[in-house]
Design a protein around this motif. Structure first.
Motif, PDB file in Angstrom:
ATOM      1  N   ALA A   1       4.584   1.494   1.295  1.00  0.00           N
ATOM      2  CA  ALA A   1       5.562   2.300   0.564  1.00  0.00           C
ATOM      3  C   ALA A   1       5.210   3.755   0.838  1.00  0.00           C
ATOM      4  O   ALA A   1       4.169   4.242   0.406  1.00  0.00           O
ATOM      5  CB  ALA A   1       5.505   1.995  -0.925  1.00  0.00           C
ATOM      6  N   VAL A   2       6.057   4.428   1.595  1.00  0.00           N
ATOM      7  CA  VAL A   2       5.827   5.823   1.964  1.00  0.00           C
ATOM      8  C   VAL A   2       6.603   6.699   0.982  1.00  0.00           C
ATOM      9  O   VAL A   2       7.810   6.534   0.817  1.00  0.00           O
ATOM     10  CB  VAL A   2       6.296   6.100   3.412  1.00  0.00           C
ATOM     11  CG1 VAL A   2       5.990   7.532   3.804  1.00  0.00           C
ATOM     12  CG2 VAL A   2       5.647   5.127   4.381  1.00  0.00           C
ATOM     13  N   ILE A   3       5.889   7.625   0.348  1.00  0.00           N
ATOM     14  CA  ILE A   3       6.514   8.497  -0.640  1.00  0.00           C
ATOM     15  C   ILE A   3       6.544   9.913  -0.091  1.00  0.00           C
ATOM     16  O   ILE A   3       5.530  10.419   0.397  1.00  0.00           O
ATOM     17  CB  ILE A   3       5.748   8.450  -1.967  1.00  0.00           C
ATOM     18  CG1 ILE A   3       5.777   7.024  -2.524  1.00  0.00           C
ATOM     19  CG2 ILE A   3       6.342   9.432  -2.974  1.00  0.00           C
ATOM     20  CD1 ILE A   3       4.916   6.804  -3.735  1.00  0.00           C
ATOM     21  N   GLY A   4       7.720  10.543  -0.147  1.00  0.00           N
ATOM     22  CA  GLY A   4       7.853  11.905   0.341  1.00  0.00           C
ATOM     23  C   GLY A   4       9.240  12.454   0.071  1.00  0.00           C
ATOM     24  O   GLY A   4      10.030  11.859  -0.659  1.00  0.00           O
ATOM     25  N   TYR A   5       9.511  13.591   0.678  1.00  0.00           N
ATOM     26  CA  TYR A   5      10.778  14.291   0.498  1.00  0.00           C
ATOM     27  C   TYR A   5      11.613  14.238   1.778  1.00  0.00           C
ATOM     28  O   TYR A   5      11.075  14.402   2.871  1.00  0.00           O
ATOM     29  CB  TYR A   5      10.528  15.759   0.134  1.00  0.00           C
ATOM     30  CG  TYR A   5       9.841  15.913  -1.201  1.00  0.00           C
ATOM     31  CD1 TYR A   5      10.583  15.960  -2.373  1.00  0.00           C
ATOM     32  CD2 TYR A   5       8.459  15.991  -1.282  1.00  0.00           C
ATOM     33  CE1 TYR A   5       9.961  16.086  -3.605  1.00  0.00           C
ATOM     34  CE2 TYR A   5       7.826  16.121  -2.511  1.00  0.00           C
ATOM     35  CZ  TYR A   5       8.588  16.171  -3.669  1.00  0.00           C
ATOM     36  OH  TYR A   5       7.961  16.281  -4.880  1.00  0.00           O
ATOM     37  N   VAL A   6      12.901  14.049   1.630  1.00  0.00           N
ATOM     38  CA  VAL A   6      13.816  14.071   2.766  1.00  0.00           C
ATOM     39  C   VAL A   6      13.870  15.508   3.274  1.00  0.00           C
ATOM     40  O   VAL A   6      14.148  16.432   2.510  1.00  0.00           O
ATOM     41  CB  VAL A   6      15.221  13.576   2.353  1.00  0.00           C
ATOM     42  CG1 VAL A   6      16.198  13.694   3.522  1.00  0.00           C
ATOM     43  CG2 VAL A   6      15.157  12.144   1.835  1.00  0.00           C
ATOM     44  N   THR A   7      13.587  15.697   4.571  1.00  0.00           N
ATOM     45  CA  THR A   7      13.580  17.046   5.147  1.00  0.00           C
ATOM     46  C   THR A   7      14.703  17.269   6.160  1.00  0.00           C
ATOM     47  O   THR A   7      15.010  18.401   6.486  1.00  0.00           O
ATOM     48  CB  THR A   7      12.240  17.340   5.850  1.00  0.00           C
ATOM     49  OG1 THR A   7      12.020  16.360   6.863  1.00  0.00           O
ATOM     50  CG2 THR A   7      11.090  17.328   4.855  1.00  0.00           C
ATOM     51  N   ASN A   8      15.265  16.193   6.662  1.00  0.00           N
ATOM     52  CA  ASN A   8      16.336  16.298   7.658  1.00  0.00           C
ATOM     53  C   ASN A   8      17.065  14.971   7.666  1.00  0.00           C
ATOM     54  O   ASN A   8      16.441  13.918   7.623  1.00  0.00           O
ATOM     55  CB  ASN A   8      15.715  16.590   9.027  1.00  0.00           C
ATOM     56  CG  ASN A   8      16.750  16.821  10.091  1.00  0.00           C
ATOM     57  OD1 ASN A   8      17.456  15.894  10.475  1.00  0.00           O
ATOM     58  ND2 ASN A   8      16.840  18.038  10.577  1.00  0.00           N
TER      59      ASN A   8
ATOM     60  N   LYS B   1       0.840  -1.198   0.000  1.00  0.00           N
ATOM     61  CA  LYS B   1       0.000   0.000   0.000  1.00  0.00           C
ATOM     62  C   LYS B   1       0.876   1.250   0.000  1.00  0.00           C
ATOM     63  O   LYS B   1       1.733   1.418   0.856  1.00  0.00           O
ATOM     64  CB  LYS B   1      -0.907   0.002   1.230  1.00  0.00           C
ATOM     65  CG  LYS B   1      -1.841   1.182   1.270  1.00  0.00           C
ATOM     66  CD  LYS B   1      -2.767   1.145   2.448  1.00  0.00           C
ATOM     67  CE  LYS B   1      -3.664   2.366   2.394  1.00  0.00           C
ATOM     68  NZ  LYS B   1      -4.572   2.418   3.513  1.00  0.00           N
ATOM     69  N   GLU B   2       0.654   2.141  -0.986  1.00  0.00           N
ATOM     70  CA  GLU B   2       1.362   3.414  -1.033  1.00  0.00           C
ATOM     71  C   GLU B   2       0.678   4.400  -0.101  1.00  0.00           C
ATOM     72  O   GLU B   2      -0.550   4.451  -0.038  1.00  0.00           O
ATOM     73  CB  GLU B   2       1.394   3.966  -2.454  1.00  0.00           C
ATOM     74  CG  GLU B   2       2.342   3.229  -3.358  1.00  0.00           C
ATOM     75  CD  GLU B   2       2.532   3.918  -4.696  1.00  0.00           C
ATOM     76  OE1 GLU B   2       2.101   5.078  -4.875  1.00  0.00           O
ATOM     77  OE2 GLU B   2       3.127   3.282  -5.576  1.00  0.00           O
ATOM     78  N   MET B   3       1.496   5.194   0.625  1.00  0.00           N
ATOM     79  CA  MET B   3       0.968   6.165   1.582  1.00  0.00           C
ATOM     80  C   MET B   3       1.778   7.452   1.500  1.00  0.00           C
ATOM     81  O   MET B   3       2.957   7.429   1.168  1.00  0.00           O
ATOM     82  CB  MET B   3       1.089   5.639   3.016  1.00  0.00           C
ATOM     83  CG  MET B   3       0.409   4.342   3.291  1.00  0.00           C
ATOM     84  SD  MET B   3       0.719   3.803   4.996  1.00  0.00           S
ATOM     85  CE  MET B   3      -0.947   3.599   5.562  1.00  0.00           C
TER      86      MET B   3
ATOM     87  N   LYS C   1      10.106   1.631   1.656  1.00  0.00           N
ATOM     88  CA  LYS C   1       9.310   0.403   1.738  1.00  0.00           C
ATOM     89  C   LYS C   1       9.653  -0.359   3.008  1.00  0.00           C
ATOM     90  O   LYS C   1      10.827  -0.506   3.349  1.00  0.00           O
ATOM     91  CB  LYS C   1       9.593  -0.493   0.533  1.00  0.00           C
ATOM     92  CG  LYS C   1       9.203   0.116  -0.783  1.00  0.00           C
ATOM     93  CD  LYS C   1       9.567  -0.824  -1.913  1.00  0.00           C
ATOM     94  CE  LYS C   1       9.252  -0.235  -3.261  1.00  0.00           C
ATOM     95  NZ  LYS C   1       9.615  -1.162  -4.348  1.00  0.00           N
ATOM     96  N   GLY C   2       8.627  -0.850   3.690  1.00  0.00           N
ATOM     97  CA  GLY C   2       8.858  -1.639   4.891  1.00  0.00           C
ATOM     98  C   GLY C   2       7.597  -1.760   5.723  1.00  0.00           C
ATOM     99  O   GLY C   2       6.485  -1.585   5.230  1.00  0.00           O
TER     100      GLY C   2
END
Length: 138
Positions: free
Chosen positions: A47-54, A22-24, A102-103
């Motif tokens: 599967a978490v989709i996003g931007y690296v912020t730190n 599941k994508e989140m 993913k995990g």
């Protein structure tokens, strides 16, 4: 009868190998992780989709820790990737990189119970968009 059991075994193997991930978004993943019991790990792959912020910027044993958010450049620490496997152990991820993590979700709570963290630990990272890091020359 033996043929039936063999076919059933193959069907079961095919179903479990093709389990849907599941994508989140980072916000959805954080909410889902914090709904788990304290220090409980989820059972479904996400599967978490996003931007690296730190990021701590360091790679150790082909793993790196960083925070993610749904908005590029927000600086928010919405979701944590805790010691996850990076795609290139020679190149750390950078703030602004778009990634898919993913995990299994984890609701981590520290020993004193004062800090609740939504995270994936020891997951795998896919780099979707890399930010060019430039250094000014003097």
């Amino acid at each position: 009868m033996k043929k039936f059991y063999l076919m059933a075994a193959f069907a079961f193997a095919a179903l479990t190998m093709n389990a849907e991930i599941k994508e989140m978004t980072c916000a959805e993943a954080a909410a889902a992780a914090l709904e788990l019991g304290e220090n409980e790990t989820g059972t479904d792959s996400v599967a978490v989709i996003g931007y690296v912020t730190n990021t701590n910027g360091e790679i150790s044993r082909k793993q790196q820790t960083f925070y993610m958010d749904d908005v590029k450049g927000s600086g928010l620490k919405t979701f944590q990737a805790y010691w996850v496997n990076v795609p290139d152990p020679e190149k750390p991820l950078n703030v602004g990189d778009k990634v898919m993590l993913k995990g299994l979700l984890l609701h981590y709570v520290n020993d004193s119970g004062t800090s609740h963290q939504a995270e994936i630990k020891n997951g795998d990272v896919v780099l979707l968009e890399s930010v060019e890091v430039s250094f000014d020359t003097i």
